[in-house]
Design an enzyme around this catalytic site. Structure first.
Site, PDB file in Angstrom:
ATOM      1  N   ASP A 284      91.591  45.201  52.109  1.00 41.84           N
ATOM      2  CA  ASP A 284      91.344  43.899  51.463  1.00 41.84           C
ATOM      3  C   ASP A 284      92.420  42.867  51.772  1.00 41.84           C
ATOM      4  O   ASP A 284      92.122  41.679  51.921  1.00 41.84           O
ATOM      5  CB  ASP A 284      91.116  44.033  49.956  1.00 41.84           C
ATOM      6  CG  ASP A 284      92.235  44.731  49.211  1.00 41.84           C
ATOM      7  OD1 ASP A 284      93.260  45.107  49.816  1.00 41.84           O
ATOM      8  OD2 ASP A 284      92.076  44.907  47.974  1.00 41.84           O
TER       9      ASP A 284
ATOM     10  N   MET B 218      92.595  49.020  48.882  1.00 37.30           N
ATOM     11  CA  MET B 218      93.292  49.934  49.794  1.00 37.30           C
ATOM     12  C   MET B 218      93.653  51.264  49.113  1.00 37.30           C
ATOM     13  O   MET B 218      93.637  51.372  47.896  1.00 37.30           O
ATOM     14  CB  MET B 218      94.579  49.282  50.310  1.00 37.30           C
ATOM     15  CG  MET B 218      94.349  48.076  51.181  1.00 37.30           C
ATOM     16  SD  MET B 218      95.885  47.345  51.773  1.00 37.30           S
ATOM     17  CE  MET B 218      96.415  48.544  52.997  1.00 37.30           C
ATOM     18  N   HIS B 219      94.039  52.218  49.928  1.00 36.36           N
ATOM     19  CA  HIS B 219      94.746  53.449  49.542  1.00 36.36           C
ATOM     20  C   HIS B 219      93.962  54.484  48.734  1.00 36.36           C
ATOM     21  O   HIS B 219      94.396  55.628  48.620  1.00 36.36           O
ATOM     22  CB  HIS B 219      96.025  53.139  48.736  1.00 36.36           C
ATOM     23  CG  HIS B 219      96.875  52.049  49.286  1.00 36.36           C
ATOM     24  ND1 HIS B 219      97.452  52.119  50.525  1.00 36.36           N
ATOM     25  CD2 HIS B 219      97.273  50.863  48.755  1.00 36.36           C
ATOM     26  CE1 HIS B 219      98.167  51.007  50.725  1.00 36.36           C
ATOM     27  NE2 HIS B 219      98.073  50.233  49.680  1.00 36.36           N
TER      28      HIS B 219
HETATM   29  C1  XUL Z   1      98.146  46.959  48.660  1.00 40.14           C
HETATM   30  C2  XUL Z   1      97.546  47.381  47.374  1.00 40.14           C
HETATM   31  C3  XUL Z   1      96.636  46.448  46.671  1.00 40.14           C
HETATM   32  C4  XUL Z   1      95.210  46.869  46.863  1.00 40.14           C
HETATM   33  C5  XUL Z   1      94.299  46.076  45.977  1.00 40.14           C
HETATM   34  O1  XUL Z   1      99.085  47.864  49.157  1.00 40.14           O
HETATM   35  O2  XUL Z   1      97.746  48.465  46.890  1.00 40.14           O
HETATM   36  O3  XUL Z   1      96.838  45.114  47.066  1.00 40.14           O
HETATM   37  O4  XUL Z   1      94.850  46.757  48.220  1.00 40.14           O
HETATM   38  O5  XUL Z   1      92.998  46.329  46.284  1.00 40.14           O
END
Ligand code: XUL
Length: 498
Positions: A239, A81-82
């Site tokens: 994910d 993410m992000h």
């Molecule tokens: C969720 C986060 C992690 C990433 C790992 O906010 O930052 O779990 O998604 O890929």
């Protein structure tokens, strides 16, 4: 025979699953890529490596399974993410992606809070945290203005990968939820937030459901991987949303413990449920119109891989953890806090760093490994405590990822969480969730729930042992003090970090 493919674009590797109509994994390929960490707190990746490894992986998957080029009914994605990927008008990447575990953006987070005040939680439902995308966008705007000027669009990692496979530009709601730029409830980009920071709304891609159809494979990509150019591609999800989907976390009361590079405790939330006012993350699920609440430990599996690379290079995790079952709960009085890259829940703190407390000349390396597993689990319990303190019942938790691969660790989870831990017989993590999105998108099933009841089989249950629960309760009370006691020490050490 017909299949779907789930592509899980993780932080350390891309994992590809070829899944048949019964939910069985017919073939699986993992292709790694490195992190680029130029300074303490920086964490980047080269998007070209994601694309290359995915295309190579898909080719191997198709070749090894020996399937016909038209045997795949759909491809979908799960993504870390992000992460910020900036592209210009021609779709060219402008700089390395800045990832979710990069913590350089504390100043931008404070700016977001002071500019938006209460409006941030009202719209984006989450606080400004270093890992999220808007602070990264502002960092580039302030530190690399010439690049920001050239940027036509921002994407998240899997959205860029999907663009390179299809030529189509989209972002799904579950991943857009982690940008701080979307109105979580109305599922639209927030003009108010964009305007407040001079981010043109035109930089935000078209939004789509996770099982939404985005297009077919580009002819070059199709030829390279050995699939037909008419292979259909569906959007995919974050994910954690895909991990939840692949573990069947699709109705109220379901809870998940997922330990990958990061670790999360996640619970399903129906539309209209409590949002916890920013104390935990509140994101759109890959399941249409549903949400999930989530606490995040930044360095869960990463704590163990850091320890292995630093002190046991070349050993497998199985070797490293082979003797932890011989050590009693509490690791002989050794406690670990997993803050090697800062923390998110319950302490949104980019400066805090990890500690081992209570090192004794009698401790062996096995004590350290068990203490790391216990420390990661204590950190995840911090999130469970937030849920429980507001009346949410967390009695049964599905465990997936690295934490579900070791029986001793599964028992540690049952004892530290004081909850029944369930494994899955065919656990495949977020990749299976991605494959399920492709299966629903392709019309194999009407809903994710229908797909889950067909694809997901329960595994084994681990029940809390009351004497261990008591011992861990006492240790947890000590564990919780480590953050407050070491915070001023870590703040004083910041200038000495590389
Ligand atoms: C969720 C986060 C992690 C990433 C790992 O906010 O930052 O779990 O998604 O890929």
């Amino acid at each position: 025979m017909s299949y779907v493919i789930g592509v899980d674009l993780g932080t350390s590797a891309v994992k590809l699953l070829l899944v048949d109509r019964e939910g069985r994994v017919a073939q699986e390929i993992t292709k790694p890529y490195p992190l680029i960490q130029e300074k303490s707190g920086y964490s980047e990746q080269d998007p070209e490596q994601w694309v290359r490894q995915t295309l190579d992986g898909l080719r191997e998957l198709v070749q090894q399974a020996g399937i016909a080029e038209n045997a795949v009914a759909g491809i979908s994605f799960s993504g870390q993410m992000h992460g910020l990927v900036l592209v210009d008008r021609e779709g060219r990447v402008l700089r390395n992606a800045i990832l979710w575990n990069d913590t350089r953006t504390t100043a931008q987070c404070r700016e977001i809070e002071s500019v938006l005040g209460d409006r941030l939680l009202a719209i984006a439902k989450n606080p400004a945290l270093e890992g999220f995308t808007l602070p990264k966008l502002l960092w580039v705007k302030q530190h690399e203005p010439e690049l920001f000027e050239q940027a036509a669009l921002f994407l998240l990692p899997k959205d860029y990968l999907r663009y390179r496979l299809t030529g189509a530009l989209h972002m799904d709601y579950s991943d857009a939820a982690g940008t701080l730029l979307m109105d979580i409830r109305s599922k639209e980009w927030s003009r108010e937030i964009c305007d407040a920071f001079g981010v043109p709304v035109s930089m935000c891609p078209e939004l789509i459901e996770s099982h939404g159809f985005v297009g077919t494979l580009l002819p070059e990509a199709a030829a390279r991987v050995g699939l037909s150019a008419s292979t259909r591609v569906f959007a995919g999800g974050a994910d954690n949303a895909c991990g939840a989907t692949g573990a069947g976390i699709l109705s109220d009361g379901d809870a998940l413990c997922s330990i990958g590079t990061s670790g999360v405790i996640l619970t399903y939330q129906q539309e209209g449920g409590e949002d916890f006012n920013g104390r935990v993350h509140y994101f759109n699920h890959a399941d249409s119109n549903a949400y999930y609440l989530m606490g995040v430990t930044l360095a869960a599996g990463y704590s163990l891989s850091w320890f292995r690379e630093t002190f046991a290079a070349g050993e497998s995790f199985e070797q490293l953890s082979s003797k932890i079952g011989d050590i009693a709960p509490g690791s002989g009085g050794l406690l670990y806090t997993p803050y090697v890259v800062g923390e998110r829940t319950p302490y949104a703190d980019a400066n805090i760093r990890a500690s081992f407390i209570g090192m004794d000349a009698g401790h062996s390396r096995d004590h350290f490994v068990r203490a790391i597993m216990e420390g990661i689990t204590f950190s995840l319990r911090d999130s469970i405590e937030i849920f429980r303190s507001s009346g949410k019942r967390i009695d049964r938790i599905v465990s997936i990822g690295g934490g579900a691969k070791n029986e001793v660790w599964l028992q540690i989870q049952a004892d530290i969480f004081n909850a029944t831990i369930r494994t899955l017989a065919n656990e495949q993590g977020p990749g299976l969730g991605a494959a399920m999105l492709a299966a629903v998108g392709a019309g194999w099933f009407p809903t994710l729930e229908a797909c889950a009841s067909h694809f997901i089989q329960p595994g084994v249950e681990y029940h809390p042992v009351q004497s261990n629960v008591k011992a861990y309760d006492r240790l947890y009370n000590v564990y919780r003090q480590i953050y407050t006691q070491t915070k001023p020490l870590n703040d004083a050490l910041v200038p000495f970090r590389a």
